[in-house]
Design a protein around this motif. Sequence first.
Motif, PDB file in Angstrom:
ATOM      1  N   LEU A   1      34.532  -7.995 -50.426  1.00 13.27           N
ATOM      2  CA  LEU A   1      34.187  -8.076 -51.841  1.00 13.27           C
ATOM      3  C   LEU A   1      34.993  -9.165 -52.542  1.00 13.27           C
ATOM      4  O   LEU A   1      34.465  -9.905 -53.390  1.00 13.27           O
ATOM      5  N   LEU A   2      36.267  -9.270 -52.176  1.00 15.85           N
ATOM      6  CA  LEU A   2      37.112 -10.313 -52.763  1.00 15.85           C
ATOM      7  C   LEU A   2      36.621 -11.701 -52.380  1.00 15.85           C
ATOM      8  O   LEU A   2      36.484 -12.588 -53.228  1.00 15.85           O
ATOM      9  N   LYS A   3      36.313 -11.902 -51.103  1.00 13.67           N
ATOM     10  CA  LYS A   3      35.866 -13.212 -50.625  1.00 13.67           C
ATOM     11  C   LYS A   3      34.508 -13.589 -51.216  1.00 13.67           C
ATOM     12  O   LYS A   3      34.288 -14.736 -51.623  1.00 13.67           O
ATOM     13  N   ASN A   4      33.598 -12.616 -51.272  1.00 19.48           N
ATOM     14  CA  ASN A   4      32.264 -12.905 -51.802  1.00 19.48           C
ATOM     15  C   ASN A   4      32.284 -13.143 -53.305  1.00 19.48           C
ATOM     16  O   ASN A   4      31.466 -13.909 -53.832  1.00 19.48           O
ATOM     17  N   ASP A   5      33.186 -12.496 -53.990  1.00 20.11           N
ATOM     18  CA  ASP A   5      33.293 -12.705 -55.427  1.00 20.11           C
ATOM     19  C   ASP A   5      33.904 -14.069 -55.755  1.00 20.11           C
ATOM     20  O   ASP A   5      33.654 -14.626 -56.822  1.00 20.11           O
ATOM     21  N   PHE A   6      34.693 -14.600 -54.819  1.00 19.01           N
ATOM     22  CA  PHE A   6      35.313 -15.906 -55.045  1.00 19.01           C
ATOM     23  C   PHE A   6      34.239 -16.987 -55.170  1.00 19.01           C
ATOM     24  O   PHE A   6      34.248 -17.779 -56.104  1.00 19.01           O
ATOM     25  N   TRP A   7      33.318 -17.057 -54.216  1.00 14.39           N
ATOM     26  CA  TRP A   7      32.262 -18.068 -54.278  1.00 14.39           C
ATOM     27  C   TRP A   7      30.921 -17.345 -54.208  1.00 14.39           C
ATOM     28  O   TRP A   7      30.345 -17.154 -53.155  1.00 14.39           O
ATOM     29  N   TRP A   8      30.442 -16.940 -55.404  1.00 16.53           N
ATOM     30  CA  TRP A   8      29.253 -16.099 -55.490  1.00 16.53           C
ATOM     31  C   TRP A   8      27.958 -16.861 -55.225  1.00 16.53           C
ATOM     32  O   TRP A   8      26.937 -16.280 -54.905  1.00 16.53           O
ATOM     33  N   ILE A   9      27.997 -18.217 -55.343  1.00 17.62           N
ATOM     34  CA  ILE A   9      26.786 -19.017 -55.159  1.00 17.62           C
ATOM     35  C   ILE A   9      26.452 -19.130 -53.671  1.00 17.62           C
ATOM     36  O   ILE A   9      25.324 -18.887 -53.254  1.00 17.62           O
ATOM     37  N   ASP A  10      27.449 -19.512 -52.883  1.00 20.33           N
ATOM     38  CA  ASP A  10      27.259 -19.679 -51.447  1.00 20.33           C
ATOM     39  C   ASP A  10      28.427 -18.987 -50.740  1.00 20.33           C
ATOM     40  O   ASP A  10      29.537 -19.522 -50.674  1.00 20.33           O
ATOM     41  N   LYS A  11      28.183 -17.794 -50.212  1.00 24.50           N
ATOM     42  CA  LYS A  11      29.251 -17.003 -49.609  1.00 24.50           C
ATOM     43  C   LYS A  11      29.706 -17.553 -48.263  1.00 24.50           C
ATOM     44  O   LYS A  11      30.691 -17.068 -47.698  1.00 24.50           O
ATOM     45  N   ARG A  12      28.996 -18.554 -47.748  1.00 28.29           N
ATOM     46  CA  ARG A  12      29.401 -19.152 -46.485  1.00 28.29           C
ATOM     47  C   ARG A  12      30.473 -20.226 -46.663  1.00 28.29           C
ATOM     48  O   ARG A  12      30.939 -20.819 -45.683  1.00 28.29           O
ATOM     49  N   LYS A  13      30.866 -20.496 -47.895  1.00 26.13           N
ATOM     50  CA  LYS A  13      31.875 -21.522 -48.153  1.00 26.13           C
ATOM     51  C   LYS A  13      33.198 -21.168 -47.480  1.00 26.13           C
ATOM     52  O   LYS A  13      33.931 -22.057 -47.031  1.00 26.13           O
TER      53      LYS A  13
END
Length: 286
Positions: free
Chosen positions: A175-187
């Motif tokens: 959740l923390l990682k996905n919230d960091f870059w919500w546009i492209d979670k593969r960043k």
Amino acid sequence: MSENALKDQNKEAETSSVNIFDEFATDSSLIDEVEKLKEEEKKDTYYYLSLSWKIFQNIFWFLFVIVVVLYGYIYIQKSDSFADKSLLDPICFIFNDTTISKPEGTTYCSSISFLKKTYESNLDNIKLDQSKKILENIIKIYEDSNFTKTKEVTFLLNKTNDRLSVLDIMEKFDLLKNDFWWIDKRKVQCEKIKIDIETKIMEMQCYSYSQWYEKWIIWFSWIKNTDEIWGTSITIANSFLNYIEKNSKDFSLLERQKVFEIQNVSWETNGYTNKTSFDVKLKINF
């Protein structure tokens, strides 16, 4: 009195005694006409009586046919053995709704009583089958419930509850990682994750990706879509570490990496051109 006067008186007497209807009585054509009128009058009466009788007969037979048809209809509908009759199939819509599916094993028309009996029987079978399945599940639930209450299982559950759940840790980090870059979670992608339950420390190796020189990278304000910062995969890696350090309550950043390198990657790799590898070491705060 003179003889001539006497003759005149006799003539007047003879004239007064003559019947004026005698002339009509001698006319045969008038009599025939009267008789004809009488015969026509009798004929008209017979005609109307005959016509009335025929109308009554037609009404009687019409009502008789209706009664026979209704009796047959009611008899068929009340018969619970009247089933699969091909003769009545063309007019089956009269006996039951054509939208009702035919019971298994039948092809043609059946009475409504037969359909009701069949579907009630099928419904009873379904209820019985469901009751058996429910009873089987109740027995399994009872057995499982008793199993969880044994001393051995209770001991294991107590020991497990005292330890951190690995799934909870991974869920909160995702959740923390996905919230960091919500546009492209593969960043940002992480692997080789190690969790030490005793020390509550989690270590992993992460990679940040970029397409040449990108913009809209979050930095110090952490208000999304407001800071237009340009950078490479190195900038994204530092931004992610800074995001953990400034915004996470579940994790604390330990031993932040300071040296980063850029690696070129093929364009086919999710459309990215640059990659940066960096280590992450976190303290679990829950």
